[in-house]
Every structure is written in structure tokens, then in C-alpha cells.
Design a protein around this motif. Structure first.
Motif, PDB file in Angstrom:
ATOM      1  N   LEU A 221       0.820  -4.031  25.394  1.00 25.98           N
ATOM      2  CA  LEU A 221       0.592  -3.310  24.397  1.00 25.98           C
ATOM      3  C   LEU A 221      -0.719  -3.507  23.591  1.00 25.98           C
ATOM      4  CD1 LEU A 221       4.012  -3.451  22.732  1.00 25.98           C
ATOM      5  CD2 LEU A 221       2.896  -1.528  23.949  1.00 25.98           C
ATOM      6  N   TYR A 222      -1.140  -4.852  23.524  1.00 26.94           N
ATOM      7  CA  TYR A 222      -2.122  -5.229  22.735  1.00 26.94           C
ATOM      8  C   TYR A 222      -3.412  -5.154  23.466  1.00 26.94           C
ATOM      9  CZ  TYR A 222      -5.613  -8.459  20.040  1.00 26.94           C
ATOM     10  OH  TYR A 222      -6.890  -8.735  19.716  1.00 26.94           O
ATOM     11  N   SER A 223      -3.439  -5.988  24.488  1.00 26.33           N
ATOM     12  CA  SER A 223      -4.796  -6.206  25.341  1.00 26.33           C
ATOM     13  C   SER A 223      -5.054  -5.178  26.201  1.00 26.33           C
ATOM     14  CB  SER A 223      -4.694  -7.347  26.227  1.00 26.33           C
ATOM     15  OG  SER A 223      -4.304  -8.668  25.569  1.00 26.33           O
ATOM     16  N   ASP A 224      -4.157  -4.232  26.597  1.00 20.67           N
ATOM     17  CA  ASP A 224      -4.332  -3.260  27.591  1.00 20.67           C
ATOM     18  C   ASP A 224      -4.427  -1.800  26.691  1.00 20.67           C
ATOM     19  OD1 ASP A 224      -4.366  -5.142  29.653  1.00 20.67           O
ATOM     20  OD2 ASP A 224      -2.595  -4.079  30.638  1.00 20.67           O
ATOM     21  N   LEU A 225      -3.494  -1.738  25.811  1.00 20.45           N
ATOM     22  CA  LEU A 225      -3.563  -0.294  24.903  1.00 20.45           C
ATOM     23  C   LEU A 225      -3.920  -0.337  23.520  1.00 20.45           C
ATOM     24  CD1 LEU A 225       0.113   0.756  26.295  1.00 20.45           C
ATOM     25  CD2 LEU A 225      -2.160   1.323  27.403  1.00 20.45           C
ATOM     26  N   GLY A 226      -4.340  -1.604  22.959  1.00 17.13           N
ATOM     27  CA  GLY A 226      -4.983  -1.721  21.665  1.00 17.13           C
ATOM     28  C   GLY A 226      -4.080  -1.633  20.621  1.00 17.13           C
ATOM     29  N   HIS A 227      -2.774  -1.757  20.580  1.00 14.60           N
ATOM     30  CA  HIS A 227      -1.769  -1.785  19.681  1.00 14.60           C
ATOM     31  C   HIS A 227      -1.833  -3.122  18.816  1.00 14.60           C
ATOM     32  CE1 HIS A 227       0.287   1.860  20.719  1.00 14.60           C
ATOM     33  NE2 HIS A 227       0.071   1.659  21.780  1.00 14.60           N
ATOM     34  N   THR A 228      -1.901  -3.047  17.624  1.00 21.75           N
ATOM     35  CA  THR A 228      -1.677  -4.213  16.780  1.00 21.75           C
ATOM     36  C   THR A 228      -0.456  -4.083  15.814  1.00 21.75           C
ATOM     37  OG1 THR A 228      -2.883  -3.269  15.001  1.00 21.75           O
ATOM     38  CG2 THR A 228      -4.227  -4.409  16.746  1.00 21.75           C
ATOM     39  N   LYS A 229       0.144  -3.097  15.631  1.00 23.19           N
ATOM     40  CA  LYS A 229       1.258  -3.020  14.652  1.00 23.19           C
ATOM     41  C   LYS A 229       2.420  -2.583  15.585  1.00 23.19           C
ATOM     42  CE  LYS A 229       0.916  -0.135  11.095  1.00 23.19           C
ATOM     43  NZ  LYS A 229       0.509   1.406  10.597  1.00 23.19           N
ATOM     44  N   ILE A 230       3.225  -3.675  15.894  1.00 21.44           N
ATOM     45  CA  ILE A 230       4.188  -3.844  16.990  1.00 21.44           C
ATOM     46  C   ILE A 230       5.431  -4.271  16.512  1.00 21.44           C
ATOM     47  CG2 ILE A 230       4.656  -4.747  19.185  1.00 21.44           C
ATOM     48  CD1 ILE A 230       1.881  -5.072  19.931  1.00 21.44           C
ATOM     49  N   ALA A 231       6.376  -3.616  16.572  1.00 17.73           N
ATOM     50  CA  ALA A 231       7.707  -4.119  15.957  1.00 17.73           C
ATOM     51  C   ALA A 231       8.572  -4.497  17.033  1.00 17.73           C
ATOM     52  CB  ALA A 231       8.446  -2.658  15.266  1.00 17.73           C
ATOM     53  N   TYR A 232       9.595  -5.242  16.747  1.00 18.47           N
ATOM     54  CA  TYR A 232      10.701  -5.632  17.566  1.00 18.47           C
ATOM     55  C   TYR A 232      11.852  -5.139  17.219  1.00 18.47           C
ATOM     56  CZ  TYR A 232      13.750  -8.422  20.665  1.00 18.47           C
ATOM     57  OH  TYR A 232      14.601  -8.942  21.454  1.00 18.47           O
ATOM     58  N   ILE A 233      12.777  -4.539  18.126  1.00 21.26           N
ATOM     59  CA  ILE A 233      14.144  -4.137  17.531  1.00 21.26           C
ATOM     60  C   ILE A 233      15.144  -4.879  18.609  1.00 21.26           C
ATOM     61  CG2 ILE A 233      15.926  -2.204  17.506  1.00 21.26           C
ATOM     62  CD1 ILE A 233      13.672  -0.505  16.557  1.00 21.26           C
ATOM     63  N   GLY A 234      16.081  -5.839  17.981  1.00 17.43           N
ATOM     64  CA  GLY A 234      16.897  -6.567  19.130  1.00 17.43           C
ATOM     65  C   GLY A 234      18.073  -6.954  18.446  1.00 17.43           C
ATOM     66  N   ASP A 235      19.013  -7.892  18.867  1.00 19.63           N
ATOM     67  CA  ASP A 235      20.023  -8.441  18.300  1.00 19.63           C
ATOM     68  C   ASP A 235      19.660 -10.008  18.202  1.00 19.63           C
ATOM     69  OD1 ASP A 235      22.502  -9.470  17.694  1.00 19.63           O
ATOM     70  OD2 ASP A 235      23.348  -9.123  19.507  1.00 19.63           O
ATOM     71  N   PHE A 236      19.667 -10.184  16.674  1.00 20.52           N
ATOM     72  CA  PHE A 236      19.584 -11.460  16.397  1.00 20.52           C
ATOM     73  C   PHE A 236      20.608 -12.585  16.276  1.00 20.52           C
ATOM     74  CE2 PHE A 236      15.892  -9.412  13.671  1.00 20.52           C
ATOM     75  CZ  PHE A 236      15.093  -8.900  14.762  1.00 20.52           C
ATOM     76  N   SER A 237      21.560 -12.217  16.772  1.00 17.95           N
ATOM     77  CA  SER A 237      22.799 -13.234  16.974  1.00 17.95           C
ATOM     78  C   SER A 237      22.707 -14.447  17.158  1.00 17.95           C
ATOM     79  CB  SER A 237      23.825 -12.448  17.572  1.00 17.95           C
ATOM     80  OG  SER A 237      25.157 -13.435  17.695  1.00 17.95           O
ATOM     81  N   ASN A 238      22.789 -15.317  16.170  1.00 20.29           N
ATOM     82  CA  ASN A 238      22.629 -16.945  16.582  1.00 20.29           C
ATOM     83  C   ASN A 238      23.645 -17.554  17.505  1.00 20.29           C
ATOM     84  OD1 ASN A 238      20.545 -17.549  14.581  1.00 20.29           O
ATOM     85  ND2 ASN A 238      22.006 -17.532  12.915  1.00 20.29           N
ATOM     86  N   SER A 239      24.548 -16.869  17.901  1.00 18.67           N
ATOM     87  CA  SER A 239      25.441 -17.417  18.845  1.00 18.67           C
ATOM     88  C   SER A 239      25.073 -16.953  20.299  1.00 18.67           C
ATOM     89  CB  SER A 239      27.039 -16.871  18.652  1.00 18.67           C
ATOM     90  OG  SER A 239      27.159 -15.297  18.783  1.00 18.67           O
ATOM     91  N   ASP A 240      24.185 -15.950  20.632  1.00 16.76           N
ATOM     92  CA  ASP A 240      23.640 -15.690  21.637  1.00 16.76           C
ATOM     93  C   ASP A 240      22.101 -16.056  22.027  1.00 16.76           C
ATOM     94  OD1 ASP A 240      22.975 -14.030  23.856  1.00 16.76           O
ATOM     95  OD2 ASP A 240      24.156 -12.422  23.634  1.00 16.76           O
ATOM     96  N   ARG A 241      22.196 -17.093  22.736  1.00 15.93           N
ATOM     97  CA  ARG A 241      20.858 -17.847  23.078  1.00 15.93           C
ATOM     98  C   ARG A 241      19.875 -16.887  23.790  1.00 15.93           C
ATOM     99  NH1 ARG A 241      24.263 -22.118  23.777  1.00 15.93           N
ATOM    100  NH2 ARG A 241      24.287 -21.774  26.162  1.00 15.93           N
ATOM    101  N   MET A 242      20.420 -16.002  24.905  1.00 14.22           N
ATOM    102  CA  MET A 242      19.493 -15.236  25.491  1.00 14.22           C
ATOM    103  C   MET A 242      18.741 -14.256  24.471  1.00 14.22           C
ATOM    104  SD  MET A 242      22.059 -14.521  28.845  1.00 14.22           S
ATOM    105  CE  MET A 242      20.704 -13.969  29.736  1.00 14.22           C
ATOM    106  N   GLN A 243      19.518 -13.497  23.567  1.00 13.75           N
ATOM    107  CA  GLN A 243      18.806 -12.900  22.777  1.00 13.75           C
ATOM    108  C   GLN A 243      17.874 -13.530  21.701  1.00 13.75           C
ATOM    109  OE1 GLN A 243      19.241  -9.827  23.464  1.00 13.75           O
ATOM    110  NE2 GLN A 243      20.900 -10.299  24.818  1.00 13.75           N
TER     111      GLN A 243
END
Length: 330
Positions: free
Chosen positions: A164-186
Motif C-alpha cells: 500500500l505504501y511503497s507501491d501505491l503511495g498510501h500513508t493514511k492506512i487503517a486496520y479493521i480486525g478483532d482485537f480479542s486478547n484471548s485469540d493470539r492469531m488475531q
């Protein structure tokens, strides 16, 4: 009267031991001989005596898999691929969707040769066992007793942000995901995203980190709706999973924004279904067929070489570029 190995050997004109090796797919038997024996066995209606085989080999040729959920498409796809891989071997597979202790107890009664455990929402410490156990998940101190196939979430997030940054030039990048402390993979994905942004010297606006509090389509839909309430929109979003990203796409379209012209999306996970979404989704992750092949190869190696020391097998994520990402508008 049931057909025996001796009956097959007599018709095929080979020794008993050769028939036994051929029926167990031994590489010591020439392919032409093996095919002839298998043909004779089929024509005679031979059915293997699994109980007798188990007494001799001390193996059931069964692998148990503890499945965390039957609801998510990605895990269903992975389990299907694992099943397909196991069918290529002399082994069979049984599934359990029970809690981990109950599953392990059931597999003990079935005398399975080995167990595959998906490391999601593990709320107990699994102690070392004499039964071979392979973990699919995050390599950390908790699972130090067992071999682990790690899909390398941290590297996947680095590759996503780099694209996103190096190839396409994006700097305003968001992350949407599950932040559950019980799930190490997430949590590993979230940690990997933050680390990747820091690596490239990119700041993260506080509202650019959205906790879906779940892994379903509707969780992604609600999360992106919350994100877009703020007038300061990101130009790109990294979605934490296939299901979440499906909801993100729907939420963005309902706001009359265009993908990828207004907002680009890249999603974690790497399954064929991502190419057939309403907007073909650029994705990052280990291809599901390669992941399944490594899991099956590793559990069989562990079963057949019980002295194998615990190891970490970190996989290599791959980027699939489709139509959901575009160069940032200047």
C-alpha cells in the motif's frame, strides 16, 4: 468367507509380504506390481482388517483435528484442503468441534495416531502428551512443547503495508480486525500491522484502529461504518480476515464511496473465494492449499518420527493483487 492376503498373493503370483507392502502403499513395491495387486484385491472384494493391522503396527492410521468453529468460510476451506491432503496418504481424519479437553479425551479413546490443533481462543495450557500433537497458530512460549505451523501474520502485515505504501503511495492506512486478547492469531495481526507502520515511519490516527469484536461479515460492516463517521477517512484499509473484509466492502459501498478509487482494501487470508467477491479482493496470506499441505506433511512426520523435537515452521505469505487497491490520488 472373507478374502485374505494369502488369497490375493496366490492369484497375483507374489509373496504374502509383497501383497502387504502393496496394500500399505510401500515404495518398495514396483508400481506395475502394486497396481496388479490392487486390481486383484478389488476384484476379489478384499476388505482390510483394521483391527488386526492396528495390533501389528500399533497405529490406527487416524488423525484427529480439533476444529474451533464451523461457521467461518476460511476455516471451512482450510479443513477441506487438509482433508483432501490426508486422502492422498494412508491416513484418515476425524473432526471434533468440542472444547479442547473433551476433544483430546475423545481422541484418546479412538486411539488416534496424532492430533492437529487450531490455536484459536485456547483458554487452557496444553501439557505435553505422549500422543503427537501439532499446533496451527502463533509460535510463542505457550506452545513451546509442540511443533507449530505458523502462517506468519507479522510478515503478512509487513507485506500488506509495504504494498500500500511503497507501491501505491498510501500513508493514511487503517486496520479493521478483532482485537480479542484471548485469540493470539488475531492479536498477532494487530501487532504486525502496528510494527509495519512504524517500520515505514507512518503514523496511525487513533480512529484508524477499529476493533470488530468478532470475525463475522456483520462485524466488519459495523466497524467500517464507525470508521467512516469521522470526516478524516483513510485512503486504504487492511482487513483482518475474509469475512470481515466482505462486510467492509458492503459498508463502504453503502456510503457511496468507490473501491478502489476512494478507498483501497487489502485483506488477510488467501483463499480462492476472494477472487469471486463483488469486488475481487487483493489479499495477503499463505495460500490455503500450501498451508494444508504443510500441516498434513508435518503431522505425519511427527507421527512417524516420535522423537522429533518441537519446531517452528513459519510459512511465507503471498500477495494476490486484484481489483480492490489503486494508486493514491495526488
Amino acid at each position: 468367507m472373507s478374502v485374505t492376503i494369502k488369497d490375493i498373493a496366490k492369484i497375483a503370483g507374489v509373496s504374502y509380504s509383497t501383497v502387504s507392502k502393496a496394500l500399505n502403499d510401500s515404495p518398495l513395491v514396483k508400481p506395475t506390481t502394486k497396481n496388479r495387486i490392487l486390481k486383484v484385491a478389488k476384484e476379489m472384494g478384499y476388505e482390510p482388517n483394521f483391527a488386526a493391522q492396528r495390533l501389528v503396527s500399533k497405529q490406527t492410521k487416524i488423525i484427529g483435528l480439533i476444529w474451533p468453529t464451523i461457521e467461518r468460510v476460511v476455516l471451512s476451506t482450510l479443513v477441506t484442503n487438509i482433508s483432501n491432503e490426508i486422502r492422498k496418504t494412508p491416513y484418515s481424519m476425524i473432526l471434533s468441534v468440542e472444547p479442547i479437553p473433551a476433544s483430546l479425551e475423545a481422541f484418546k479413546r479412538f486411539q488416534v495416531d496424532g492430533v492437529i490443533l487450531f490455536d484459536e481462543n485456547i483458554d487452557i495450557l496444553i501439557e505435553p502428551t505422549t500422543r503427537p500433537l501439532l499446533v496451527y497458530g502463533v509460535a510463542d512460549k505457550v506452545n513451546k512443547y509442540f511443533p507449530i505451523v505458523d502462517p506468519n501474520h507479522e510478515q503478512a502485515m509487513l507485506e500488506a503495508v509495504n504494498y500500500l505504501y511503497s507501491d501505491l503511495g498510501h500513508t493514511k492506512i487503517a486496520y479493521i480486525g478483532d482485537f480479542s486478547n484471548s485469540d493470539r492469531m488475531q492479536m498477532e495481526k494487530l501487532k504486525g500491522f502496528k510494527k509495519a507502520m512504524k517500520h515505514f515511519g507512518l503514523s496511525i490516527a487513533p480512529h484508524f484502529l477499529i476493533d470488530t469484536k468478532g470475525l463475522d461479515w456483520y462485524d466488519g460492516y459495523n466497524a467500517v461504518s464507525k470508521l467512516l463517521e469521522n470526516s478524516n477517512h483513510p485512503t486504504a484499509i487492511v482487513g483482518g480476515s475474509y469475512d470481515i473484509s466482505g462486510g467492509i466492502i458492503r459498508g463502504i459501498k453503502e456510503k457511496k464511496l468507490q473501491i478502489p478509487n476512494d478507498i483501497s482494501i487489502i485483506s488477510y487470508d488467501n483463499i480462492p473465494q476472494m477472487a469471486n467477491m463483488e469486488i475481487p479482493l487483493t489479499s495477503i496470506g499463505v495460500p490455503v492449499d500450501k498451508l494444508a499441505a504443510e500441516i498434513v506433511r508435518s503431522i505425519i512426520e511427527l507421527i512417524e518420527n516420535k522423537n522429533l523435537h518441537p519446531s517452528i515452521r513459519k510459512m511465507t505469505p503471498e500477495l494476490n493483487i486484484r481489483k480492490s487497491c489503486a494508486t493514491i490520488k495526488k
